[in-house]
Design an enzyme around this catalytic site. Structure first.
Site, PDB file in Angstrom:
ATOM      1  CB  CYS A 163       5.554  18.971  -7.736  1.00  0.00           C
ATOM      2  SG  CYS A 163       6.882  18.482  -8.844  1.00  0.00           S
ATOM      3  CG  HIS A 169      -1.914  -1.164   1.180  1.00  0.00           C
ATOM      4  ND1 HIS A 169      -2.519  -1.649   2.305  1.00  0.00           N
ATOM      5  CD2 HIS A 169      -2.353  -1.932   0.160  1.00  0.00           C
ATOM      6  CE1 HIS A 169      -3.311  -2.677   1.974  1.00  0.00           C
ATOM      7  NE2 HIS A 169      -3.225  -2.864   0.675  1.00  0.00           N
TER       8      HIS A 169
HETATM    9  C1  BV8 Z   1      -8.092  -2.641  -5.227  1.00  0.00           C
HETATM   10  C2  BV8 Z   1      -2.957   2.806   2.435  1.00  0.00           C
HETATM   11  C3  BV8 Z   1      -8.720  -3.025  -7.465  1.00  0.00           C
HETATM   12  C4  BV8 Z   1      -3.515   4.142   2.671  1.00  0.00           C
HETATM   13  C5  BV8 Z   1      -4.765   1.193   2.609  1.00  0.00           C
HETATM   14  C6  BV8 Z   1     -16.107  -1.467  -2.972  1.00  0.00           C
HETATM   15  C7  BV8 Z   1     -15.723  -0.376  -3.765  1.00  0.00           C
HETATM   16  C8  BV8 Z   1     -14.406  -0.143  -4.129  1.00  0.00           C
HETATM   17  C9  BV8 Z   1     -13.409  -1.049  -3.706  1.00  0.00           C
HETATM   18  C10 BV8 Z   1     -13.788  -2.119  -2.930  1.00  0.00           C
HETATM   19  C11 BV8 Z   1     -15.117  -2.344  -2.558  1.00  0.00           C
HETATM   20  N1  BV8 Z   1     -15.164  -3.472  -1.792  1.00  0.00           N
HETATM   21  C12 BV8 Z   1     -13.918  -3.967  -1.657  1.00  0.00           C
HETATM   22  C13 BV8 Z   1     -13.082  -3.176  -2.343  1.00  0.00           C
HETATM   23  C14 BV8 Z   1     -11.632  -3.365  -2.484  1.00  0.00           C
HETATM   24  C15 BV8 Z   1     -10.953  -2.478  -1.454  1.00  0.00           C
HETATM   25  C16 BV8 Z   1     -11.184  -3.015  -0.063  1.00  0.00           C
HETATM   26  O1  BV8 Z   1     -10.648  -4.047   0.298  1.00  0.00           O
HETATM   27  N2  BV8 Z   1     -12.015  -2.310   0.734  1.00  0.00           N
HETATM   28  C17 BV8 Z   1     -12.302  -2.755   2.082  1.00  0.00           C
HETATM   29  C18 BV8 Z   1     -12.433  -1.539   3.010  1.00  0.00           C
HETATM   30  C19 BV8 Z   1     -13.583  -3.575   2.041  1.00  0.00           C
HETATM   31  N3  BV8 Z   1      -9.557  -2.552  -1.775  1.00  0.00           N
HETATM   32  C20 BV8 Z   1      -9.032  -1.629  -2.577  1.00  0.00           C
HETATM   33  O2  BV8 Z   1      -9.638  -0.652  -2.986  1.00  0.00           O
HETATM   34  C21 BV8 Z   1      -7.605  -1.896  -2.992  1.00  0.00           C
HETATM   35  N4  BV8 Z   1      -7.494  -1.754  -4.414  1.00  0.00           N
HETATM   36  O3  BV8 Z   1      -8.759  -3.566  -4.827  1.00  0.00           O
HETATM   37  O4  BV8 Z   1      -7.859  -2.366  -6.560  1.00  0.00           O
HETATM   38  C22 BV8 Z   1      -9.992  -2.225  -7.483  1.00  0.00           C
HETATM   39  C23 BV8 Z   1      -9.959  -0.979  -8.071  1.00  0.00           C
HETATM   40  C24 BV8 Z   1     -11.167  -0.254  -8.144  1.00  0.00           C
HETATM   41  C25 BV8 Z   1     -12.356  -0.769  -7.591  1.00  0.00           C
HETATM   42  C26 BV8 Z   1     -12.350  -2.028  -6.965  1.00  0.00           C
HETATM   43  C27 BV8 Z   1     -11.165  -2.749  -6.896  1.00  0.00           C
HETATM   44  C28 BV8 Z   1      -6.695  -0.888  -2.328  1.00  0.00           C
HETATM   45  C29 BV8 Z   1      -6.676  -1.167  -0.841  1.00  0.00           C
HETATM   46  C30 BV8 Z   1      -5.574  -0.328  -0.208  1.00  0.00           C
HETATM   47  C31 BV8 Z   1      -6.189   0.714   0.677  1.00  0.00           C
HETATM   48  N5  BV8 Z   1      -5.111   1.425   1.381  1.00  0.00           N
HETATM   49  N6  BV8 Z   1      -3.750   1.832   3.181  1.00  0.00           N
HETATM   50  C32 BV8 Z   1      -3.228   4.589   4.084  1.00  0.00           C
HETATM   51  O5  BV8 Z   1      -2.708   3.809   4.908  1.00  0.00           O
HETATM   52  O6  BV8 Z   1      -3.534   5.759   4.364  1.00  0.00           O
HETATM   53  S1  BV8 Z   1      -5.579  -0.022   3.442  1.00  0.00           S
HETATM   54  C33 BV8 Z   1      -5.381   0.139   5.118  1.00  0.00           C
HETATM   55  O7  BV8 Z   1      -6.078  -0.994   5.663  1.00  0.00           O
HETATM   56  C34 BV8 Z   1      -3.957  -0.015   5.633  1.00  0.00           C
HETATM   57  O8  BV8 Z   1      -3.001  -0.329   4.650  1.00  0.00           O
HETATM   58  C35 BV8 Z   1      -4.102  -1.183   6.589  1.00  0.00           C
HETATM   59  O9  BV8 Z   1      -2.949  -1.867   6.778  1.00  0.00           O
HETATM   60  C36 BV8 Z   1      -5.080  -1.970   5.815  1.00  0.00           C
HETATM   61  C37 BV8 Z   1      -5.671  -3.200   6.356  1.00  0.00           C
HETATM   62  O10 BV8 Z   1      -6.027  -2.992   7.664  1.00  0.00           O
HETATM   63  P1  BV8 Z   1      -5.176  -3.777   8.776  1.00  0.00           P
HETATM   64  O11 BV8 Z   1      -3.725  -3.586   8.487  1.00  0.00           O
HETATM   65  O12 BV8 Z   1      -5.662  -5.169   8.886  1.00  0.00           O
HETATM   66  O13 BV8 Z   1      -5.513  -2.922  10.030  1.00  0.00           O
HETATM   67  P2  BV8 Z   1      -6.829  -3.022  10.904  1.00  0.00           P
HETATM   68  O14 BV8 Z   1      -6.848  -1.828  11.803  1.00  0.00           O
HETATM   69  O15 BV8 Z   1      -7.999  -3.316  10.026  1.00  0.00           O
HETATM   70  O16 BV8 Z   1      -6.608  -4.343  11.791  1.00  0.00           O
HETATM   71  C38 BV8 Z   1      -5.563  -4.369  12.755  1.00  0.00           C
HETATM   72  C39 BV8 Z   1      -5.527  -5.788  13.255  1.00  0.00           C
HETATM   73  O17 BV8 Z   1      -4.467  -5.894  14.187  1.00  0.00           O
HETATM   74  C40 BV8 Z   1      -6.802  -6.197  13.969  1.00  0.00           C
HETATM   75  O18 BV8 Z   1      -7.167  -7.500  13.556  1.00  0.00           O
HETATM   76  C41 BV8 Z   1      -6.400  -6.190  15.443  1.00  0.00           C
HETATM   77  O19 BV8 Z   1      -7.092  -7.180  16.182  1.00  0.00           O
HETATM   78  C42 BV8 Z   1      -4.938  -6.543  15.354  1.00  0.00           C
HETATM   79  N7  BV8 Z   1      -4.112  -6.046  16.454  1.00  0.00           N
HETATM   80  C43 BV8 Z   1      -4.250  -4.901  17.156  1.00  0.00           C
HETATM   81  N8  BV8 Z   1      -3.250  -4.811  18.080  1.00  0.00           N
HETATM   82  C44 BV8 Z   1      -2.463  -5.905  17.907  1.00  0.00           C
HETATM   83  C45 BV8 Z   1      -3.001  -6.700  16.880  1.00  0.00           C
HETATM   84  N9  BV8 Z   1      -2.451  -7.865  16.485  1.00  0.00           N
HETATM   85  C46 BV8 Z   1      -1.333  -8.263  17.133  1.00  0.00           C
HETATM   86  N10 BV8 Z   1      -0.746  -7.556  18.125  1.00  0.00           N
HETATM   87  C47 BV8 Z   1      -1.284  -6.384  18.543  1.00  0.00           C
HETATM   88  N11 BV8 Z   1      -0.703  -5.693  19.550  1.00  0.00           N
END
Ligand code: BV8
Length: 235
Positions: free
Chosen positions: A133, A104
């Site tokens: 830029c 990402h």
């Molecule tokens: C794509 C960068 C093709 C930016 C991020 C409907 C419309 C449009 C798109 C979609 C849709 N439905 C689905 C999609 C696809 C979409 C998607 O997945 N959406 C989700 C919300 C449903 N994906 C995309 O759009 C991707 N591109 O698919 O391209 C496409 C193109 C056009 C249209 C469709 C498809 C791009 C996705 C990238 C988004 N950018 N980040 C920024 O950071 O500012 S994503 C963001 O979420 C971060 O990168 C983050 O890492 C990522 C995932 O979250 P997690 O890392 O898992 O973090 P989270 O907080 O969720 O969870 C933390 C976990 O840690 C928890 O489980 C917790 O229990 C645990 N934890 C907490 N403490 C601890 C721990 N574990 C261990 N130890 C601890 N101490």
């Protein structure tokens, strides 16, 4: 023995970096999905940049934790090792990981919205908000926003690593964001072993070989120490 690691925001939680969906995952009551989009940036580049500038300041004050350091040690120890991260905070690199597949992007690289050129930028605080830029166009964070496609060569390398992995460790991710969340299923499909490290179960927990519950900065170093002294790890 091919080893791969997939990390999410949870691996940086104990460093003090807020996760996306857990407690503290909000900023001024906005959700990441509201701000991490090209539309939000087009509508209000200053607001989006205030969020990223805030995240850069938070991360700059954080240190890598024992989970980041353990993963860097794994890279040194395992001849066939790949780290794939969803995180943009750069803490894996600061912990010593040398080859990181950043699915990402990075908080520390900016990209010209006109020319597409990338510049490393570690200014905290940023000199100007929003930054521009030399050509006069807006600079954007060089991250992949929701609805944007990931860099093809990065995704391809990550899929290859998942396919080849005899062992995939999934550390600190809710596995809600695709295509990253599909990687563990690719490993399982190719008969690799998947071990999940999280503080709570996720939808992946029903599919993986083992889920180790607890904070990654404790569970991952402990698991690695036990693995290294096991026949598998010594082989
Ligand atoms: C794509 C960068 C093709 C930016 C991020 C409907 C419309 C449009 C798109 C979609 C849709 N439905 C689905 C999609 C696809 C979409 C998607 O997945 N959406 C989700 C919300 C449903 N994906 C995309 O759009 C991707 N591109 O698919 O391209 C496409 C193109 C056009 C249209 C469709 C498809 C791009 C996705 C990238 C988004 N950018 N980040 C920024 O950071 O500012 S994503 C963001 O979420 C971060 O990168 C983050 O890492 C990522 C995932 O979250 P997690 O890392 O898992 O973090 P989270 O907080 O969720 O969870 C933390 C976990 O840690 C928890 O489980 C917790 O229990 C645990 N934890 C907490 N403490 C601890 C721990 N574990 C261990 N130890 C601890 N101490």
């Amino acid at each position: 023995m091919s080893v791969a690691v997939l990390t999410g925001a949870g691996v940086s939680a104990e460093s003090g970096v807020p996760t996306f969906r857990g407690a503290g995952g909000l900023w001024r009551q906005f959700r990441a999905e509201d701000l991490a989009t090209a539309d939000a940036f087009r509508r209000d580049p200053r607001l989006v940049w205030e969020w990223y500038a805030w995240r850069r300041e938070v991360v700059a004050a954080c240190q890598p934790n024992a989970a980041h350091r353990t993963i860097a040690q794994m890279e040194q120890a395992a001849p066939d090792f790949t780290l794939v991260t969803q995180n943009v905070d750069g803490l894996h690199e600061r912990a010593g990981s040398r080859h990181v597949l950043r699915l990402h992007g990075s908080l520390w690289t900016l990209r010209c919205t006109r020319e597409g050129i990338r510049v490393e930028n570690h200014e905290v605080p940023l000199a100007a908000l929003p930054p521009r830029c030399a050509c006069g166009a807006l600079l954007r964070p060089d991250v992949v926003w929701f609805g944007e496609s990931l860099e093809l060569d990065t995704v391809t390398a990550a899929l290859t690593a998942a396919r080849r992995a005899d062992l995939l460790l999934v550390v600190g991710t809710s596995a809600l964001v695709t295509p990253a969340a599909n990687l563990p299923l690719v490993t399982l499909e190719h008969r690799g072993r998947v071990v999940e490290f999280n503080v709570e179960r996720t939808w992946l927990s029903d599919y993986v070989d083992e889920t180790i519950l607890g904070p990654a900065a404790e569970t991952l170093p402990q698991w690695w120490a036990e693995y290294q002294s096991s026949p598998q790890g010594r082989g």
